[in-house]
Design a protein around this motif. Sequence first.
Motif, short mmCIF file in Angstrom:
data_model
loop_
_atom_site.label_atom_id
_atom_site.label_comp_id
_atom_site.label_asym_id
_atom_site.label_seq_id
_atom_site.Cartn_x
_atom_site.Cartn_y
_atom_site.Cartn_z
N LEU A 19 0.83 -1.21 0.00
CA LEU A 19 0.00 0.00 0.00
C LEU A 19 0.86 1.26 0.00
CD1 LEU A 19 -2.69 -1.16 2.59
CD2 LEU A 19 -3.00 -0.93 0.11
N ALA A 20 1.91 1.26 0.81
CA ALA A 20 2.82 2.42 0.88
C ALA A 20 3.47 2.67 -0.48
CB ALA A 20 3.87 2.20 1.95
N THR A 21 3.84 1.60 -1.16
CA THR A 21 4.47 1.73 -2.48
C THR A 21 3.51 2.34 -3.49
OG1 THR A 21 5.85 -0.22 -2.03
CG2 THR A 21 5.67 0.49 -4.32
N LEU A 22 2.28 1.89 -3.49
CA LEU A 22 1.28 2.42 -4.42
C LEU A 22 1.02 3.90 -4.15
CD1 LEU A 22 -1.10 -0.65 -4.43
CD2 LEU A 22 0.09 0.26 -6.44
N VAL A 208 -1.38 5.08 4.71
CA VAL A 208 -1.54 3.68 5.14
C VAL A 208 -2.08 3.65 6.57
CG1 VAL A 208 -0.36 1.50 5.58
CG2 VAL A 208 0.32 2.90 3.62
N LEU A 209 -1.53 4.49 7.44
CA LEU A 209 -2.00 4.55 8.82
C LEU A 209 -3.46 5.00 8.90
CD1 LEU A 209 1.12 6.05 10.64
CD2 LEU A 209 0.54 3.65 10.24
N ALA A 210 -3.83 5.90 7.99
CA ALA A 210 -5.23 6.35 7.94
C ALA A 210 -6.14 5.19 7.55
CB ALA A 210 -5.38 7.49 6.95
N MET A 211 -5.68 4.31 6.67
CA MET A 211 -6.46 3.14 6.29
C MET A 211 -6.66 2.22 7.49
SD MET A 211 -5.05 2.02 2.51
CE MET A 211 -6.22 0.66 2.38
N GLN A 212 -5.63 2.09 8.33
CA GLN A 212 -5.75 1.25 9.52
C GLN A 212 -6.83 1.79 10.46
OE1 GLN A 212 -1.88 0.92 11.34
NE2 GLN A 212 -1.06 -0.38 9.73
N LYS A 213 -6.88 3.11 10.58
CA LYS A 213 -7.86 3.72 11.49
C LYS A 213 -9.28 3.56 10.97
CE LYS A 213 -4.63 7.18 13.28
NZ LYS A 213 -4.25 8.61 13.32
N GLN A 214 -9.42 3.40 9.66
CA GLN A 214 -10.75 3.27 9.07
C GLN A 214 -11.29 1.85 9.16
OE1 GLN A 214 -10.09 4.69 5.08
NE2 GLN A 214 -9.75 6.81 5.75
#
Length: 215
Positions: A19-22, A208-214
């Motif tokens: 995800l970070a790479t994209l 990516v961290l924002a995706m984790q929070k969601q």
Amino acid sequence: MAAIKVHGTPFSTASARVLATLYEKEVEFEFVPVDMKAGEHKKESFLSINPFGQVPGFEHGDLKLFESRAITKYVANEYAEKGTDLVCGDSKKKAIIGLWMEVEAHQFDPVTSKLTWELAVKPMYGMATDKAVVEENEAKLAKVLDVYESRLAKSKYLGCESFTLVDLHHLPNVHYLMGTEIKKLFDSRPHVSAWIADITARPAWSKVLAMQKQQ
């Protein structure tokens, strides 16, 4: 709909790498959540993408890939002209990057994955931490970070003077361990500490961290 599909969970260190790479490459993609608690990663539909039943799974048209580092290399090269240059320069520079990518995969990741499991994941599930495993791998990580400290005294990033896949590959385990007692190993080495502050502050990683929070 995006041509690229990533099947996984942003909490997975391997999925987070992809995800970070994209995000660094500014490539559109569709994220397909995989409910690992429900065993979706062991179902036939997912096994057709990753036969080992592990996240992530990656699809780009008729191309199916698994293993996070293979996926990040593909994305970095396929979209070389977009976003952040994650492969850096001529053949000699690429050789150095390749070297440090091997170091991350074979020296850093095995010990940090064990420490992440013991100190970050187990407590989430109310499981007891194995202190002997922590002690053994803490000592191993200290030796790896001594090598990193020496390298980073000469180069702003591990691969070259700019941020590349080498640095990105470290982000998921570093993120988890910076919330544990192992943080002291990073903080006590000034060049390592500065490097971590730099790479963890990148906007792509914040996404990516924002995706984790969601989730």
